[in-house]
Motif scaffolding. Structure first.
Motif, mmCIF file in Angstrom:
data_model
loop_
_atom_site.group_PDB
_atom_site.id
_atom_site.type_symbol
_atom_site.label_atom_id
_atom_site.label_comp_id
_atom_site.label_asym_id
_atom_site.label_seq_id
_atom_site.Cartn_x
_atom_site.Cartn_y
_atom_site.Cartn_z
ATOM 1 N N THR A 43 0.867 -1.176 0.000
ATOM 2 C CA THR A 43 0.000 0.000 0.000
ATOM 3 C C THR A 43 0.903 1.224 0.000
ATOM 4 O O THR A 43 1.664 1.419 0.934
ATOM 5 C CB THR A 43 -0.891 0.006 1.267
ATOM 6 N N GLY A 44 0.805 2.039 -1.010
ATOM 7 C CA GLY A 44 1.712 3.163 -1.193
ATOM 8 C C GLY A 44 1.820 4.132 -0.040
ATOM 9 O O GLY A 44 2.816 4.191 0.652
ATOM 10 N N ASP A 45 0.798 4.929 0.203
ATOM 11 C CA ASP A 45 0.863 6.014 1.180
ATOM 12 C C ASP A 45 0.072 5.640 2.425
ATOM 13 O O ASP A 45 -0.952 6.240 2.732
ATOM 14 C CB ASP A 45 0.322 7.291 0.537
ATOM 15 N N TYR A 46 0.542 4.637 3.167
ATOM 16 C CA TYR A 46 -0.185 4.131 4.327
ATOM 17 C C TYR A 46 -0.145 5.130 5.478
ATOM 18 O O TYR A 46 0.890 5.728 5.768
ATOM 19 C CB TYR A 46 0.406 2.799 4.783
ATOM 20 N N LYS A 47 -1.268 5.285 6.137
ATOM 21 C CA LYS A 47 -1.371 6.106 7.344
ATOM 22 C C LYS A 47 -2.111 5.294 8.386
ATOM 23 O O LYS A 47 -3.032 4.549 8.032
ATOM 24 C CB LYS A 47 -2.128 7.416 7.070
ATOM 25 N N PRO A 48 -1.793 5.352 9.652
ATOM 26 C CA PRO A 48 -0.810 6.264 10.237
ATOM 27 C C PRO A 48 0.614 5.777 10.012
ATOM 28 O O PRO A 48 0.877 4.580 9.930
ATOM 29 C CB PRO A 48 -1.151 6.256 11.719
ATOM 30 N N SER A 49 1.494 6.737 9.901
ATOM 31 C CA SER A 49 2.909 6.425 9.735
ATOM 32 C C SER A 49 3.732 7.484 10.459
ATOM 33 O O SER A 49 3.240 8.568 10.763
ATOM 34 C CB SER A 49 3.284 6.371 8.256
ATOM 35 N N VAL A 50 4.976 7.141 10.732
ATOM 36 C CA VAL A 50 5.905 8.071 11.368
ATOM 37 C C VAL A 50 7.179 8.119 10.548
ATOM 38 O O VAL A 50 7.597 7.116 9.970
ATOM 39 C CB VAL A 50 6.213 7.670 12.833
ATOM 40 N N SER A 51 7.781 9.294 10.488
ATOM 41 C CA SER A 51 9.018 9.444 9.728
ATOM 42 C C SER A 51 10.249 9.482 10.628
ATOM 43 O O SER A 51 11.374 9.400 10.158
ATOM 44 C CB SER A 51 8.970 10.691 8.847
ATOM 45 N N LYS A 52 10.027 9.612 11.947
ATOM 46 C CA LYS A 52 11.124 9.530 12.910
ATOM 47 C C LYS A 52 10.566 9.002 14.226
ATOM 48 O O LYS A 52 9.367 9.127 14.514
ATOM 49 C CB LYS A 52 11.814 10.873 13.099
ATOM 50 N N PHE A 53 11.414 8.399 15.029
ATOM 51 C CA PHE A 53 10.990 7.730 16.252
ATOM 52 C C PHE A 53 10.171 8.648 17.151
ATOM 53 O O PHE A 53 9.145 8.245 17.707
ATOM 54 C CB PHE A 53 12.210 7.186 16.999
ATOM 55 N N SER A 54 10.597 9.878 17.300
ATOM 56 C CA SER A 54 9.889 10.799 18.201
ATOM 57 C C SER A 54 8.463 11.100 17.759
ATOM 58 O O SER A 54 7.646 11.536 18.567
ATOM 59 C CB SER A 54 10.681 12.100 18.358
ATOM 60 N N ASP A 55 8.121 10.834 16.488
ATOM 61 C CA ASP A 55 6.739 11.033 16.013
ATOM 62 C C ASP A 55 5.752 10.078 16.674
ATOM 63 O O ASP A 55 4.544 10.347 16.675
ATOM 64 C CB ASP A 55 6.652 10.851 14.492
ATOM 65 N N LEU A 56 6.232 8.976 17.225
ATOM 66 C CA LEU A 56 5.329 8.030 17.896
ATOM 67 C C LEU A 56 4.571 8.691 19.039
ATOM 68 O O LEU A 56 3.452 8.312 19.361
ATOM 69 C CB LEU A 56 6.107 6.814 18.405
ATOM 70 N N GLU A 57 5.171 9.702 19.623
ATOM 71 C CA GLU A 57 4.537 10.422 20.720
ATOM 72 C C GLU A 57 3.182 11.016 20.300
ATOM 73 O O GLU A 57 2.292 11.181 21.128
ATOM 74 C CB GLU A 57 5.474 11.536 21.199
ATOM 75 N N LEU A 58 3.017 11.291 19.025
ATOM 76 C CA LEU A 58 1.763 11.840 18.498
ATOM 77 C C LEU A 58 0.597 10.857 18.613
ATOM 78 O O LEU A 58 -0.560 11.254 18.559
ATOM 79 C CB LEU A 58 1.930 12.252 17.037
ATOM 80 N N PHE A 59 0.898 9.571 18.798
ATOM 81 C CA PHE A 59 -0.119 8.538 18.835
ATOM 82 C C PHE A 59 -0.381 7.975 20.227
ATOM 83 O O PHE A 59 -1.139 7.040 20.397
ATOM 84 C CB PHE A 59 0.255 7.391 17.886
ATOM 85 N N VAL A 60 0.262 8.554 21.230
ATOM 86 C CA VAL A 60 0.100 8.082 22.610
ATOM 87 C C VAL A 60 -0.987 8.883 23.304
ATOM 88 O O VAL A 60 -1.081 10.041 23.208
ATOM 89 C CB VAL A 60 1.428 8.202 23.385
#
Length: 60
Positions: A43-60
């Motif tokens: 799947t090309g543009d899958y979401k949710p996705s993160v481009s750096k480790f610290s982006d995971l905080e956005l999903f907590v």
């Protein structure tokens, strides 16, 4: 998950390969794709996705 007393409702699978995605879906787990990893998804543009480790905080 049972062995560690975890529940699907309180878990998420974070991965960077198609196999990770397929495993999450096969076990009814939500999935977050790590764009910075080594793998790709069919799947090309899958979401949710993160481009750096610290982006995971956005999903907590």
């Amino acid at each position: 998950m049972e062995r560690n007393h975890l529940s699907i409702e309180n878990s998420v699978y974070i991965g960077d390969t198609q196999t990770d995605y397929d495993s999450a879906k096969a076990n009814s787990l939500p999935f977050i794709f790590c764009e910075y990893g080594f793998g790709k998804l069919i799947t090309g543009d899958y979401k949710p996705s993160v481009s750096k480790f610290s982006d995971l905080e956005l999903f907590v």
